[in-house]
Motif scaffolding. Structure first.
Motif, PDB file in Angstrom:
ATOM      1  N   HIS A 172       0.792  -0.999   0.243  1.00 13.68           N
ATOM      2  CA  HIS A 172       0.143   0.020   0.000  1.00 13.68           C
ATOM      3  C   HIS A 172       0.825   1.347   0.122  1.00 13.68           C
ATOM      4  CE1 HIS A 172      -3.341  -2.625   0.809  1.00 13.68           C
ATOM      5  NE2 HIS A 172      -2.615  -3.099   1.590  1.00 13.68           N
ATOM      6  N   GLY A 178      -1.650  -7.643   2.171  1.00 11.93           N
ATOM      7  CA  GLY A 178      -1.147  -7.301   0.964  1.00 11.93           C
ATOM      8  C   GLY A 178      -0.147  -8.449   0.855  1.00 11.93           C
ATOM      9  N   THR A 231      -3.206   5.164   3.057  1.00 14.59           N
ATOM     10  CA  THR A 231      -4.331   4.534   3.932  1.00 14.59           C
ATOM     11  C   THR A 231      -5.657   4.367   3.026  1.00 14.59           C
ATOM     12  OG1 THR A 231      -5.232   6.746   4.380  1.00 14.59           O
ATOM     13  CG2 THR A 231      -3.508   5.932   5.936  1.00 14.59           C
ATOM     14  N   PRO A 232      -6.604   3.208   3.719  1.00 13.95           N
ATOM     15  CA  PRO A 232      -7.667   2.921   2.673  1.00 13.95           C
ATOM     16  C   PRO A 232      -8.601   4.276   2.375  1.00 13.95           C
ATOM     17  CG  PRO A 232      -7.264   1.580   4.453  1.00 13.95           C
ATOM     18  CD  PRO A 232      -6.430   2.772   4.917  1.00 13.95           C
TER      19      PRO A 232
END
Length: 151
Positions: free
Chosen positions: A43, A140, A65-66
């Protein structure tokens, strides 16, 4: 995956995450320590990952971040044992000493590796945030390895 959270006598707030991955330890190591591979599963913002995987070697990455926020991280590798162990120092603003995360790899047969991430934080809130981030990292990594990606 298993998770443990037990306060330490010194007042720290530790967590430990454990997963069994469908890949040999050398493959997991390569995914964790090769900048282009790490960037693909961690990410990280494109072009932000630099890893000098040796004791005293610096690292940096900007995590996304998401919700799309960027979170720059820097630090130094403290201990490195190829295909088995990393102790990673992480710079924390306002803290004189780095926070440390330990990554342990143990092969179980020719195709499976148990990965254990552990860290002790100063507060329960920091631990909860770090544990969430570490869980995302393992998700991930697991997905990257399952896709059969070879870099």
């Amino acid at each position: 995956m298993s998770t443990e959270q037990t306060p330490t006598p010194a007042g720290g707030f530790p967590y430990t995450l454990t997963r069994t991955l469908d890949a040999p330890a050398a493959r997991v190591w390569q995914a964790w320590t090769t900048p282009d591979q790490y960037a693909r599963w961690s990410h990280a913002a494109p072009g932000s990952v630099e890893l000098d995987v040796r004791p005293g070697g610096p690292w940096k990455a900007t995590m996304i971040t998401p919700d799309g926020a960027e979170f720059p991280l820097t630090g130094t590798y403290l201990q490195v044992t190829e295909n088995r162990h990393l102790t990673i120092g992480m710079d924390v603003p306002g803290r004189p000493d780095p926070a440390t995360m330990t990554v342990e790899l143990t092969e179980e047969g020719p195709r499976n590796t148990v990965i254990v991430l552990s860290q002790t934080c100063d507060t329960a809130e920091e631990r909860d945030m770090a544990e969430q981030g570490s869980g995302m990292l393992l998700d991930g990594l697991e997905g990257f390895l399952a896709d059969g990606s070879r870099g």
